[in-house]
Motif scaffolding. Structure first.
Motif, PDB file in Angstrom:
ATOM      1  N   ASP A 102      39.551   1.266  41.217  1.00 33.67           N
ATOM      2  CA  ASP A 102      38.481   0.301  41.006  1.00 33.67           C
ATOM      3  C   ASP A 102      39.065  -1.092  40.864  1.00 33.67           C
ATOM      4  O   ASP A 102      39.611  -1.450  39.840  1.00 33.67           O
ATOM      5  CB  ASP A 102      37.714   0.690  39.736  1.00 33.67           C
TER       6      ASP A 102
ATOM      7  N   GLY B 178      37.562  -4.769  38.649  1.00 32.18           N
ATOM      8  CA  GLY B 178      37.823  -5.204  37.291  1.00 32.18           C
ATOM      9  C   GLY B 178      39.235  -5.666  37.060  1.00 32.18           C
ATOM     10  O   GLY B 178      39.638  -5.876  35.937  1.00 32.18           O
ATOM     11  N   SER B 179      40.026  -5.804  38.108  1.00 32.91           N
ATOM     12  CA  SER B 179      41.435  -6.069  37.870  1.00 32.91           C
ATOM     13  C   SER B 179      41.741  -7.552  37.856  1.00 32.91           C
ATOM     14  O   SER B 179      42.867  -7.959  38.025  1.00 32.91           O
ATOM     15  CB  SER B 179      42.280  -5.360  38.917  1.00 32.91           C
ATOM     16  N   GLY B 180      40.753  -8.354  37.629  1.00 36.26           N
ATOM     17  CA  GLY B 180      41.005  -9.758  37.391  1.00 36.26           C
ATOM     18  C   GLY B 180      41.334 -10.549  38.632  1.00 36.26           C
ATOM     19  O   GLY B 180      42.141 -11.465  38.586  1.00 36.26           O
ATOM     20  N   ASN B 181      40.751 -10.209  39.732  1.00 38.77           N
ATOM     21  CA  ASN B 181      40.924 -10.973  40.958  1.00 38.77           C
ATOM     22  C   ASN B 181      42.343 -10.978  41.473  1.00 38.77           C
ATOM     23  O   ASN B 181      42.694 -11.754  42.337  1.00 38.77           O
ATOM     24  CB  ASN B 181      40.460 -12.421  40.771  1.00 38.77           C
TER      25      ASN B 181
ATOM     26  N   ALA C 163      45.321  -2.156  28.316  1.00 37.32           N
ATOM     27  CA  ALA C 163      44.332  -1.160  28.732  1.00 37.32           C
ATOM     28  C   ALA C 163      42.943  -1.517  28.227  1.00 37.32           C
ATOM     29  O   ALA C 163      41.940  -1.039  28.745  1.00 37.32           O
ATOM     30  CB  ALA C 163      44.748   0.214  28.216  1.00 37.32           C
ATOM     31  N   ARG C 164      42.906  -2.362  27.205  1.00 39.78           N
ATOM     32  CA  ARG C 164      41.618  -2.702  26.613  1.00 39.78           C
ATOM     33  C   ARG C 164      40.871  -3.769  27.398  1.00 39.78           C
ATOM     34  O   ARG C 164      39.697  -4.035  27.145  1.00 39.78           O
ATOM     35  CB  ARG C 164      41.846  -3.203  25.180  1.00 39.78           C
ATOM     36  N   VAL C 165      41.547  -4.420  28.307  1.00 40.02           N
ATOM     37  CA  VAL C 165      40.937  -5.543  29.014  1.00 40.02           C
ATOM     38  C   VAL C 165      39.731  -5.081  29.832  1.00 40.02           C
ATOM     39  O   VAL C 165      38.642  -5.621  29.725  1.00 40.02           O
ATOM     40  CB  VAL C 165      41.970  -6.243  29.903  1.00 40.02           C
ATOM     41  N   CYS C 166      39.959  -4.083  30.662  1.00 40.86           N
ATOM     42  CA  CYS C 166      38.853  -3.527  31.435  1.00 40.86           C
ATOM     43  C   CYS C 166      39.299  -2.199  32.024  1.00 40.86           C
ATOM     44  O   CYS C 166      40.454  -1.827  31.911  1.00 40.86           O
ATOM     45  CB  CYS C 166      38.394  -4.485  32.531  1.00 40.86           C
ATOM     46  N   ARG C 167      38.411  -1.533  32.665  1.00 40.60           N
ATOM     47  CA  ARG C 167      38.735  -0.201  33.190  1.00 40.60           C
ATOM     48  C   ARG C 167      39.799  -0.250  34.275  1.00 40.60           C
ATOM     49  O   ARG C 167      40.661   0.615  34.362  1.00 40.60           O
ATOM     50  CB  ARG C 167      37.481   0.463  33.745  1.00 40.60           C
ATOM     51  N   GLY C 168      39.707  -1.280  35.118  1.00 34.77           N
ATOM     52  CA  GLY C 168      40.697  -1.413  36.191  1.00 34.77           C
ATOM     53  C   GLY C 168      42.103  -1.555  35.624  1.00 34.77           C
ATOM     54  O   GLY C 168      43.051  -0.959  36.131  1.00 34.77           O
ATOM     55  N   TRP C 169      42.204  -2.339  34.581  1.00 36.70           N
ATOM     56  CA  TRP C 169      43.508  -2.514  33.951  1.00 36.70           C
ATOM     57  C   TRP C 169      43.976  -1.236  33.291  1.00 36.70           C
ATOM     58  O   TRP C 169      45.146  -0.917  33.278  1.00 36.70           O
ATOM     59  CB  TRP C 169      43.449  -3.650  32.914  1.00 36.70           C
ATOM     60  N   ARG C 170      43.043  -0.527  32.691  1.00 44.71           N
ATOM     61  CA  ARG C 170      43.448   0.709  32.044  1.00 44.71           C
ATOM     62  C   ARG C 170      44.020   1.682  33.066  1.00 44.71           C
ATOM     63  O   ARG C 170      45.020   2.351  32.818  1.00 44.71           O
ATOM     64  CB  ARG C 170      42.253   1.360  31.322  1.00 44.71           C
TER      65      ARG C 170
END
Lengths: 167, 488
Positions: free
Chosen positions: B130, B133-136, B158-165
């Motif tokens: 995904d 959500g990885s911040g562009n 991991a708390r930033v968003c699902r993509g980061w997690r």
């Protein structure tokens, strides 16, 4: 900020290439510098055309990358000098600028610059609140409050009671 | 076709990873069962599944692939504010580096950073990640940034968003080396939860500020099946309750373990280490060991640092004797104890240890103990040559050489007196009855070379580190000093 070579782009046909940014400006770059980018090197190997258009790197970022490439292509500089140049290169830059830089290095495949910039970004991100990270990266929090609390509970142990920064 | 440039520090190797060429390449560890993928056939694999995997760092490879046209575009653009991985599935990917990277060879990390730095291998990310959500940032960029975060930061990321997690999850899974600081308030379960994220871990270094017991060992044994190197550092406040039996069991069961370094071994009591893989063993703060058995034929380096307490009852002589007899490949021995005596050293040489302490080994000793090294005995060291020997110890008082080639003695003379030759060119030296050469060095009033009376080298095999420790302890505590006449 047009930096097209004064001598004209065609005089040094074998030795330089023209790189055009997404803003339309053109940069004359020596081939020895350009081939430090894996992507550019591949293009130059495969085609005669010496004009390369980069559709998603703006002037400012491209100028920085080219400055980096030119420095690293300079055989007259020692490795130590290049290393200190790298440090100088990323120091004091805004996080946003670094973000564009890391994107450009990814496009151009300039591995060593990518690592330098990513390291700098990671250094800046240390001790920052999650909210700060979201803001800088322009990320929407897509967790439910419950899910976020659960993750927070699981990683809280790793932190001392140190103060996280929000700017 | 080489769209991606592998890092120079990680040469491409390991043909086992070539199984999946082109669009599908081997993950570092299996995405389905979590087991290392090397030589592994996952029961859950269906033929088409791996087609979707795409290397994390190759959105630009797509651009490289399309380089027959003039336009070069990355898979994503910050300016456009959206991210889309457009890697064509037909791109033939270069192999990802599969060899291991040494710690700190990648970044110029400060010492502080290295304490809890996480080192990962690159590996493939699945295309269906995904990305919104990885911040562009394309995953490859995000990966490069996140992998440079220390473990605690990575947990927070991991708390930033699902993509980061998802990205951090894959980072953990790819990790081969982890240096983790465990704060005093951390519970073992949390450490376990981190270790379970990284099944591929080869090297683990824990700096533990809480108390540690066998539960930690069990947790490590369970979570890291392929562990090769384990370091446990303790702080002054933490108590290490691991017993000798528990550590012995751990070593016996961890068949890949080659290196073990542990601090705070107050409670070992006694141990029987049996391992064919173990080659490096450092134990410090040992105290009153009742039994030390080394059944480790491949042990090359051992460091036993005993607690500096008066009531230490360890029988060093027996230990050293056993070491010499059961570990034929020993090269580096470091034993620091108040109880170290002339007899212990003799026991080691009597065990007929063949070893390869070399010039650089001596150099290392001098580097480690520049201030305190006052006596140096070089005995039975066939690999010490005159060529690269470098003695630089301000307080070196005595070097003992026996049965050494004349050239070596000359080299040492030069090293030792080089600067003072103009002042003092008279160096008494005589051949002793046993054939050894003793070089007596005159007393200098130089601030650097306060005293330098003797040099004595033996030819044969080696006990250099033991001697170095001996030297240090001599200078720490003069009371157990063997007299120099006893040595010569």
């Amino acid at each position: 900020m047009v930096t097209t070579d004064e001598k004209g782009p065609l005089t040094a046909k074998k030795k330089s290439v023209i790189i055009r940014s997404c803003d339309g400006d053109e940069f004359l770059v020596s081939e020895s510098a350009a081939v430090l980018s894996t992507s550019l090197k591949k293009i130059l190997e495969e085609k005669e055309d010496r004009l390369i258009h980069l559709s998603d790197i703006d002037n400012k970022t491209l100028a920085m990358v080219i400055a980096y490439l030119s420095t690293h292509a300079d055989d007259g500089l020692s490795d130590d000098l290049k290393r200190s140049f790298d440090q100088e290169f990323v120091s004091g830059k805004e996080f946003d600028v670094l973000k564009y830089l890391v994107l450009a290095t990814d496009t151009l495949q300039v591995t060593c610059l990518c690592y330098t910039v990513a390291k700098k970004m990671a250094d800046i991100m240390k001790n920052k609140l999650v909210e700060w990270v979201r803001r800088e990266f322009d990320i929407q929090n897509d967790y439910t409050p419950e899910a976020e609390a659960e993750i927070r509970r699981l990683d809280a142990w790793a932190w001392d009671d140190r103060q996280l920064e929000d700017d | 076709m080489q769209g991606h440039q592998p890092h120079p520090a990680t040469p491409i190797s390991d043909a086992a990873f070539l199984i999946k060429r082109g669009k599908k390449r081997g993950n570092y560890n299996c995405g389905r069962c979590g087991l290392p993928k090397k030589g592994h056939k996952c029961p859950f694999t269906t033929d088409n599944d791996d087609v979707s995997t795409t290397p994390v760092s190759t959105p630009a490879a797509a651009a490289g692939d399309s380089s027959t046209v003039t336009t070069l575009s990355s898979a994503s653009a910050v300016a456009a504010g959206k991210v889309a991985d457009t890697s064509p599935p037909s791109v033939v990917r270069p192999m990802m580096p599969a060899s291991r990277r040494r710690a700190l060879s990648f970044d110029d990390l400060s010492v502080a950073d290295s304490i809890d730095e996480l080192e990962e291998e690159r590996f493939d990310l699945e295309e269906d990640l995904d990305l919104d959500g990885s911040g562009n940032l394309p995953v490859s960029c995000l990966w490069e940034v996140l992998r440079r975060l220390p473990p605690a930061e990575l947990l927070s990321a991991a708390r930033v968003c699902r993509g980061w997690r998802e990205t951090t999850r894959k980072l953990w899974r790819a990790a081969e080396e982890l240096r983790l600081r465990v704060p005093a308030k951390a519970q073992i379960g949390f450490v376990g939860s981190v270790l379970q994220k990284c099944p591929c871990l080869l090297r683990l270094s824990l700096r533990i500020e809480s108390d540690v017991d066998a539960t930690m060992l069990a947790c490590i044994a369970f979570s890291c099946p392929n562990l090769q190197s384990l370091e446990i550092f303790t702080s002054n406040s933490s108590i290490n309750r691991i017993s000798g039996d528990e550590l012995s069991r751990f070593i016996a069961e961890k068949r890949c373990l080659t290196s073990l370094k542990m601090e705070g071994c107050y409670n070992l009591g006694g141990f029987i280490f049996s391992s064919t893989s173990l080659s490096t063993l450092w134990l410090s703060d040992l105290h009153s060991l009742s039994k030390m058995v080394f059944n480790c034929p491949n042990l090359k380096e051992i460091s036993l640092d005993f607690s500096r307490q008066e009531n230490d009852s360890t029988d060093i002589t027996t230990v050293v004797d056993a070491l010499g007899r059961s570990c034929p490949k020993l090269q580096n021995i470091h034993i620091a104890s108040f109880l170290l005596s002339h007899e212990a050293v003799l026991a080691l040489s009597a065990a007929n240890l063949r070893s390869s302490v070399s010039d650089s080994g001596i150099g290392m000793i001098c580097n480690v103990l520049p201030e305190t090294l006052s006596k140096l005995l070089l005995a039975l060291c066939p690999n010490i040559t005159s060529k690269r020997l470098l003695l630089q110890c301000g307080n070196l008082e005595s070097v003992h050489a026996s049965d050494c080639e004349d050239m070596l003695v000359k080299t040492i003379e030069t090293q030792v007196y080089g600067d003072f030759a103009a002042v003092e060119n008279h160096f008494p030296s005589k051949r002793l009855p046993d054939g050894s050469k003793r070089v007596r060095i005159p007393y200098f009033c130089s601030p650097q070379f306060l005293a330098f009376p003797k040099l004595l080298l033996h030819q044969g095999s080696s006990i250099l580190h033991a001697i170095a420790s001996l030297c240090r302890l001599w200078s720490l505590s003069k009371k157990n000093l063997p007299s120099s006449s006893a040595i010569s």
